[in-house]
Scaffold this active site. Structure first.
Site, mmCIF file in Angstrom:
data_model
loop_
_atom_site.group_PDB
_atom_site.id
_atom_site.type_symbol
_atom_site.label_atom_id
_atom_site.label_comp_id
_atom_site.label_asym_id
_atom_site.label_seq_id
_atom_site.Cartn_x
_atom_site.Cartn_y
_atom_site.Cartn_z
ATOM 1 C CG ASN A 98 -1.882 4.858 1.581
ATOM 2 O OD1 ASN A 98 -0.685 5.014 1.779
ATOM 3 N ND2 ASN A 98 -2.532 5.587 0.705
ATOM 4 C CG ASP A 99 -4.429 3.996 -1.783
ATOM 5 O OD1 ASP A 99 -4.719 4.160 -0.594
ATOM 6 O OD2 ASP A 99 -4.480 4.907 -2.619
ATOM 7 C CG ASP A 115 -10.441 12.635 -0.627
ATOM 8 O OD1 ASP A 115 -9.989 11.976 0.323
ATOM 9 O OD2 ASP A 115 -9.925 13.695 -1.025
ATOM 10 C CB SER A 132 -3.063 4.976 -6.035
ATOM 11 O OG SER A 132 -2.856 4.622 -4.692
ATOM 12 C CD1 TRP A 152 1.329 5.102 4.736
ATOM 13 C CD2 TRP A 152 0.072 5.369 6.560
ATOM 14 N NE1 TRP A 152 0.089 5.498 4.322
ATOM 15 C CE2 TRP A 152 -0.706 5.677 5.426
ATOM 16 C CE3 TRP A 152 -0.515 5.479 7.831
ATOM 17 C CZ2 TRP A 152 -2.036 6.079 5.506
ATOM 18 C CZ3 TRP A 152 -1.844 5.880 7.913
ATOM 19 C CH2 TRP A 152 -2.592 6.175 6.759
ATOM 20 C CD1 TRP A 186 -0.457 8.401 2.832
ATOM 21 C CD2 TRP A 186 0.056 10.569 2.988
ATOM 22 N NE1 TRP A 186 -0.413 8.906 1.563
ATOM 23 C CE2 TRP A 186 -0.101 10.237 1.635
ATOM 24 C CE3 TRP A 186 0.390 11.878 3.328
ATOM 25 C CZ2 TRP A 186 0.042 11.181 0.615
ATOM 26 C CZ3 TRP A 186 0.540 12.815 2.321
ATOM 27 C CH2 TRP A 186 0.365 12.470 0.978
HETATM 28 N N1 DQQ Z 1 -4.055 7.454 -1.648
HETATM 29 C C1 DQQ Z 1 -3.068 7.825 -2.615
HETATM 30 C C2 DQQ Z 1 -3.782 8.603 -3.654
HETATM 31 C C3 DQQ Z 1 -5.180 8.117 -3.518
HETATM 32 C C4 DQQ Z 1 -5.336 7.959 -2.041
HETATM 33 C C5 DQQ Z 1 -1.975 8.605 -1.926
HETATM 34 C C6 DQQ Z 1 -6.468 7.035 -1.668
HETATM 35 O O1 DQQ Z 1 -3.254 8.351 -4.940
HETATM 36 O O2 DQQ Z 1 -6.109 9.001 -4.081
HETATM 37 O O3 DQQ Z 1 -1.305 7.794 -0.996
HETATM 38 O O4 DQQ Z 1 -6.292 6.486 -0.390
#
Ligand code: DQQ
Length: 571
Positions: A59-60, A271, A120, A57, A84
């Site tokens: 993400n950001d 969000d 993040s 996985w 996640w």
């Molecule tokens: N992803 C992170 C957070 C953020 C979110 C956690 C945004 O810090 O707010 O993986 O996709």
């Protein structure tokens, strides 16, 4: 799946209690979080030139920067599975933003203030060319706090080892800050008083806000009495980004620059909707507040970097080429079980150069020039009449891994359909008037990742309407027929494009990469990222077409296309 407990987010937060944030767009399973994947042998959806790790996985994008001529990208990563969870900062470097080398994760849970996750954050280059990372840590009570980390050895341009400040956490959720809505520090900027400033995403009830902190030494942070900015009914602001743009040129500016020929951009990732929006405005140094310009819509219906799948984005100033570069995470559109089966989830978009449009009303984005080093086997078409109802195949390129740039000219809008003033929602309009719904001036554009019989196709196209005193250009990315597969998000995306179709023409560039189509309309004024999973139109079974499904002829003034070589990403 029967043995796996899967909760929806709301239920998950309920069960785990206060302070626990779970990635809101995903089903979360405690079993799946740490399940070792068995990488499937048949992987038609792996990309050729987009950034993705070998498995698991992501993400950001986090803390992008250039240091001593080396680009660094960190990103949210689960080392143990394709969903996640267990989040660390994975780390890769590059000399060209195209080919990447991976290292061990730079930041992983190890101290009390990040033991439940390293979320993040951003990098700031401090004086003396010293990078510093501020990131959100999840503490033993599942509170969100902010931590500081710095490179162990500044003479290593790859910055392979990071050490955490002994003063961590450097910001905590006190004095009324909601401990589960306090995250994602931005790159800091310096004010005229010499103090550093940073914003942290937050909310109180439905009021989204960017909490402002100041510091003299980057270690001791004091919260300002007011947020930098807030907006009603927007919910939690994730991954805020705040940066200056030049009103005079397309060059990028370092984050602390301000002055008469500078505007500021505030972007937030909502969000609630998993969409981002941005405003353009003024940073009032006296009040230490950001004020969006009149007409720059300050809520979820505002301008977006990308009207498709693109989230948790972050920019950085590339001092080597004086440009500002945007990174964004492209989430999957398939099911959690599909991700577990394929052993991975998430990709980073091609980095985009970003600047203020000459109207001052919106930003413009364009894929970084370095991506062109992957071009091969060029195809060029010159001025062709694209007759009503025509479908022309662009042969000679690898249609599953290509870059295509096409321009159309219109000589008159006389025959365009009339715009109904009630058509205020372009996304809805695009889904009602998909690629197969015939019109007058349009739909015309590209059919990508299309099967020979067109059972599968992703259509990116324009429709031009006559409006009361002028015209309206609708741009759509229609995924409704992108795959014969079920259980996929095939939402159609749409936006109005602010170009004059008679005088400027209409241009469309699409970066096609097996399961991703990143499209740039009007030379980067409206962008759409589509995540698609064709079952037939894969590899050499994919085709590329130009089409005109309107009743009026359109002139195709130029088309350039290239097959794309593979980027080198070592793990
Ligand atoms: N992803 C992170 C957070 C953020 C979110 C956690 C945004 O810090 O707010 O993986 O996709």
């Amino acid at each position: 799946m029967a043995f796996t407990v899967v909760w929806f987010i709301g239920l998950c937060s309920l069960l785990l209690g206060y302070g626990v944030h779970v990635e809101a767009s995903h089903l979360v399973s405690l079993h799946l979080q740490s399940q070792q994947n068995t990488t499937a042998t048949h992987q038609p959806y792996r990309t050729g030139y987009h950034f993705q790790p070998a498995k698991n996985w992501i993400n950001d994008p986090n803390g992008p920067m250039i240091y001593k001529g080396i680009y660094h990208l960190f990103y949210q990563y689960n080392p143990y599975g394709a969903v996640w969870g267990n989040i660390v900062w994975a780390h890769a470097t590059s000399t060209d933003l195209v080919n990447w080398v991976h290292y061990e994760p730079a930041i992983k849970p190890s101290i009390e203030s990040d033991i439940n996750g390293c979320w993040s954050g951003s990098t700031t280059i401090l004086s003396g060319n010293k990078p510093a990372v501020l990131y959100t840590g999840i503490d033993p009570q599942n509170r969100q706090v902010q931590n500081l980390a710095s490179p162990k050895n500044l003479s290593d341009p790859y910055l392979r080892e990071w050490i955490k400040s002994t003063q961590n956490p450097v910001m905590t959720p006190i004095d009324g800050i909601n401990a589960s809505s306090f995250r994602d520090p931005t790159t800091a900027w310096k004010g005229p008083d010499g103090q550093w400033r940073v914003i942290i995403g937050s909310k109180i009830d439905r009021l989204g806000k960017a909490i402002l902190y100041r510091s003299k030494d980057f270690i001791h942070w004091v919260r300002a009495h007011h947020p930098l900015h807030s907006s009603k009914n927007t919910g939690m602001w994730e991954c805020p980004d705040f940066f200056p743009v030049s009103v005079k040129s397309t060059v990028g500016l370092d984050t602390s620059v301000n002055g008469p020929s500078v505007k500021h951009v505030l972007k937030v990732s909502l969000d609630d909707t998993k969409h981002e929006y941005y405003t353009i405005g003024t940073y009032d140094l006296k009040k230490d507040k950001y004020v969006p310009d009149n007409g720059s819509i300050d809520n979820g219906s505002g301008l977006r970097y990308d009207y498709g799948k693109f989230y948790a984005s972050k920019t950085f100033f590339d001092s080597s080429k004086n440009r500002r570069i945007l990174w964004g995470w492209i989430n999957e559109s398939d099911s959690v079980q599909d991700d577990v089966n394929k052993g991975w989830s998430g990709i980073q978009a091609i980095p985009r150069n970003i600047w203020l449009d000459k109207t001052g009303k919106q930003l413009v984005q364009w894929p970084i020039e370095e991506i062109e080093m992957l071009h091969e086997k060029p195809i060029d078409w010159h001025s062709t009449e694209l007759k009503a109802g025509s479908l022309l195949e662009v042969s000679g390129v690898t249609a599953s891994q290509a870059d295509v740039d096409v321009s159309f000219n219109l000589s008159t809008l006389e025959k365009a359909e009339s715009m109904d003033p009630s058509w205020a929602n372009p996304q809805l309009l695009c889904s009602e008037k998909g690629a197969s719904v015939k019109g007058s001036l349009g739909p015309f554009g590209l059919l990508v990742l299309a099967s020979k019989g067109l059972e599968e196709q992703t259509a990116i196209f324009f429709r031009v309407f006559k409006a009361e005193k002028s015209y309206a250009v609708l741009m759509c990315s229609d995924q409704s027929r992108s795959s014969l597969g079920q259980d996929l998000d095939k939402t159609t995306y749409g936006a109005f494009l602010d170009v004059d179709p008679l005088h400027e023409g209409l241009s469309l560039r699409s970066l096609i990469d097996h399961s991703i189509v990143e499209s740039f309309g009007g030379k980067g004024k409206a962008c759409f990222t589509a995540r698609v999973y064709p079952e037939v139109a894969i590899n050499d079974k994919a085709h590329l077409y130009v089409f005109n499904n309107g009743s009026e002829n359109v002139k195709l003034s130029k088309l350039s296309a290239w097959s794309m070589k593979k980027a080198q990403i070592s793990y």
